[in-house]
Design a protein around this motif. Structure first.
Motif, PDB file in Angstrom:
ATOM      1  N   HIS A  42       0.829  -1.208   0.000  1.00  0.00           N
ATOM      2  CA  HIS A  42       0.000   0.000   0.000  1.00  0.00           C
ATOM      3  C   HIS A  42       0.862   1.256   0.000  1.00  0.00           C
ATOM      4  N   ARG A  43       1.973   1.226   0.739  1.00  0.00           N
ATOM      5  CA  ARG A  43       2.886   2.383   0.722  1.00  0.00           C
ATOM      6  C   ARG A  43       3.437   2.602  -0.679  1.00  0.00           C
ATOM      7  N   ARG A  44       3.882   1.525  -1.326  1.00  0.00           N
ATOM      8  CA  ARG A  44       4.429   1.661  -2.681  1.00  0.00           C
ATOM      9  C   ARG A  44       3.382   2.199  -3.650  1.00  0.00           C
ATOM     10  N   VAL A  47       2.858   5.919  -2.957  1.00  0.00           N
ATOM     11  CA  VAL A  47       4.009   6.679  -3.456  1.00  0.00           C
ATOM     12  C   VAL A  47       3.934   6.805  -4.974  1.00  0.00           C
ATOM     13  N   ARG A  48       3.606   5.720  -5.652  1.00  0.00           N
ATOM     14  CA  ARG A  48       3.516   5.765  -7.114  1.00  0.00           C
ATOM     15  C   ARG A  48       2.411   6.726  -7.557  1.00  0.00           C
ATOM     16  N   ARG A  51       3.557  10.339  -6.906  1.00  0.00           N
ATOM     17  CA  ARG A  51       4.594  10.700  -7.872  1.00  0.00           C
ATOM     18  C   ARG A  51       3.984  10.983  -9.246  1.00  0.00           C
ATOM     19  N   LEU A  62       9.224  11.136   0.676  1.00  0.00           N
ATOM     20  CA  LEU A  62       8.157  10.241   0.250  1.00  0.00           C
ATOM     21  C   LEU A  62       8.736   8.912  -0.227  1.00  0.00           C
ATOM     22  N   GLU A  63       9.817   8.969  -0.984  1.00  0.00           N
ATOM     23  CA  GLU A  63      10.461   7.741  -1.461  1.00  0.00           C
ATOM     24  C   GLU A  63      10.957   6.887  -0.285  1.00  0.00           C
ATOM     25  N   TRP A  65       9.827   6.906   2.813  1.00  0.00           N
ATOM     26  CA  TRP A  65       8.660   6.366   3.512  1.00  0.00           C
ATOM     27  C   TRP A  65       8.082   5.187   2.738  1.00  0.00           C
ATOM     28  N   GLY A  66       8.022   5.310   1.434  1.00  0.00           N
ATOM     29  CA  GLY A  66       7.465   4.253   0.603  1.00  0.00           C
ATOM     30  C   GLY A  66       8.262   2.966   0.663  1.00  0.00           C
ATOM     31  N   LYS A  67       9.547   3.077   0.941  1.00  0.00           N
ATOM     32  CA  LYS A  67      10.397   1.896   1.050  1.00  0.00           C
ATOM     33  C   LYS A  67      10.435   1.346   2.464  1.00  0.00           C
ATOM     34  N   SER A  78      12.737  -2.263   0.106  1.00  0.00           N
ATOM     35  CA  SER A  78      12.682  -1.974  -1.321  1.00  0.00           C
ATOM     36  C   SER A  78      13.033  -3.219  -2.113  1.00  0.00           C
TER      37      SER A  78
END
Length: 80
Positions: A42-44, A47-48, A51, A62-63, A65-67, A78
């Motif tokens: 869900h984070r990825r 983030v996508r 972006r 943000l990147e 956090w997404g990882k 990641s």
């Protein structure tokens, strides 16, 4: 979405994951508990989306956090 499906960048959901997504989209539904794998997915996805739709430049926080970066209380998960 149809656009991502045509590009071949999307993934097929497992039945339990699809059921969780349906529950998340139901305003009156009970929210499912997400495990670490689902939380990372869900984070990825968020983030996508940010972006692609809101980003007009680099967003290192943000990147990270997404990882699930350690600075955000998680470990780096990641796919790299």
């Amino acid at each position: 979405c149809d656009s991502c499906a045509r590009q071949g960048t999307s993934r097929r959901l497992q039945p339990v994951d699809r059921a969780d997504l349906v529950a998340l989209l139901d305003p009156g539904g009970e929210l499912p508990l997400l495990d670490a794998r689902q939380g990372a997915a869900h984070r990825r996805l968020l983030v996508r989306w940010v972006r692609e739709h809101l980003g007009d430049g680099p967003m290192p926080a943000l990147e990270a956090w997404g990882k699930g970066h350690a600075a955000w209380g998680g470990e780096d998960r990641s796919p790299d």
